[in-house]
Design a protein around this motif. Structure first.
Motif, PDB file in Angstrom:
ATOM      1  N   CYS A  67     -23.264  21.606  -4.237  1.00 25.12           N
ATOM      2  CA  CYS A  67     -23.189  20.313  -3.699  1.00 25.12           C
ATOM      3  C   CYS A  67     -24.749  20.036  -3.238  1.00 25.12           C
ATOM      4  O   CYS A  67     -25.328  20.952  -2.568  1.00 25.12           O
ATOM      5  N   LEU A  68     -25.221  18.683  -3.598  1.00 26.52           N
ATOM      6  CA  LEU A  68     -26.563  18.150  -3.163  1.00 26.52           C
ATOM      7  C   LEU A  68     -26.082  17.132  -2.374  1.00 26.52           C
ATOM      8  O   LEU A  68     -25.482  16.054  -2.548  1.00 26.52           O
ATOM      9  N   ASP A  69     -26.619  17.348  -1.072  1.00 25.50           N
ATOM     10  CA  ASP A  69     -26.617  16.295  -0.121  1.00 25.50           C
ATOM     11  C   ASP A  69     -27.683  15.465  -0.261  1.00 25.50           C
ATOM     12  O   ASP A  69     -28.903  15.888  -0.415  1.00 25.50           O
ATOM     13  N   THR A  70     -27.556  14.411  -0.645  1.00 26.03           N
ATOM     14  CA  THR A  70     -28.514  13.362  -1.266  1.00 26.03           C
ATOM     15  C   THR A  70     -29.285  12.661  -0.051  1.00 26.03           C
ATOM     16  O   THR A  70     -30.437  12.107  -0.301  1.00 26.03           O
ATOM     17  N   SER A  96     -22.131  10.582   0.075  1.00 23.53           N
ATOM     18  CA  SER A  96     -23.512  10.768   0.044  1.00 23.53           C
ATOM     19  C   SER A  96     -23.875  12.030  -0.682  1.00 23.53           C
ATOM     20  O   SER A  96     -25.206  12.757  -0.668  1.00 23.53           O
ATOM     21  N   PHE A  97     -22.881  12.761  -1.140  1.00 21.82           N
ATOM     22  CA  PHE A  97     -22.858  14.162  -2.013  1.00 21.82           C
ATOM     23  C   PHE A  97     -22.549  14.077  -3.323  1.00 21.82           C
ATOM     24  O   PHE A  97     -21.687  13.363  -3.904  1.00 21.82           O
TER      25      PHE A  97
END
Length: 187
Positions: A62-65, A31-32
């Motif tokens: 990094c985007l944690d979705t 989910s990243f």
């Protein structure tokens, strides 16, 4: 883009987001979403867009979705090193050396064995490159990839890459294939 409306929606994210850039790479793992490098423009007071100075980055975000939160994950560094140095010393007491790729844009990136693998790209100081690096997505550590001298790809930028299953040329279960791009001679 949502499946229901078939329209793009701007997300409202928190955290430390990357600066505006182009020519970066992005990979997804679980989910990243990770992005690396790219090029931005710097402006001096009163500088118009056509006189902006290009700057390449070697930072990783990094985007944690799930939480829609950005974070900088630069191997224990909080900002990009745009000085064309690939060796950076940490602030730790043991002065542990941190290695990461030179700033670059127009490179490629794939996911292999829980690592983001980048190849090539260019910046205004060194031109096209042919080095390969792996960023461990769990440990957030860069490692330079050495390849046999008879398998060194030409320096290139603006190419693409993909990963395919096992092959006789690979020592691992999969291989990264490079396609196209612009070589050092501009072709």
């Amino acid at each position: 883009m949502t499946e229901e409306s078939n329209e793009w929606t701007e997300l409202s994210c928190t955290g430390t987001s990357p600066s505006a850039r182009f020519g970066h790479t992005a990979i997804a793992q679980d989910s990243f979403l990770y992005i690396f490098g790219g090029q931005g423009l710097t402006y001096k007071n009163g500088t118009s867009l056509n006189k902006a100075t290009p700057i390449s980055y070697n930072d990783t975000y990094c985007l944690d979705t799930r939480s829609l939160s950005w974070s900088a994950v630069n191997s224990n560094e909080s900002e990009s090193d745009t000085s064309m140095n690939s060796t950076i010393f940490s602030a730790k007491e043991d002065k542990q050396e941190i290695i990461r790729p030179l700033p670059r844009n127009s490179h490629s990136a794939v996911v292999m064995e829980n690592k983001m693998v980048i190849f090539g790209g260019a910046n205004s100081e060194t031109g096209p490159m042919n080095d390969a690096w792996a960023f461990d997505l769990n440990l957030h550590i860069w490692e330079r990839i050495e390849y046999p001298t008879n398998m060194v790809p030409e320096k290139r930028e603006m190419h693409t890459a993909c990963v395919l299953g096992s092959n006789s040329c690979c020592r691992t279960s999969s291989c990264m294939y490079l396609v196209g791009g612009r070589r050092e001679d501009g072709e």
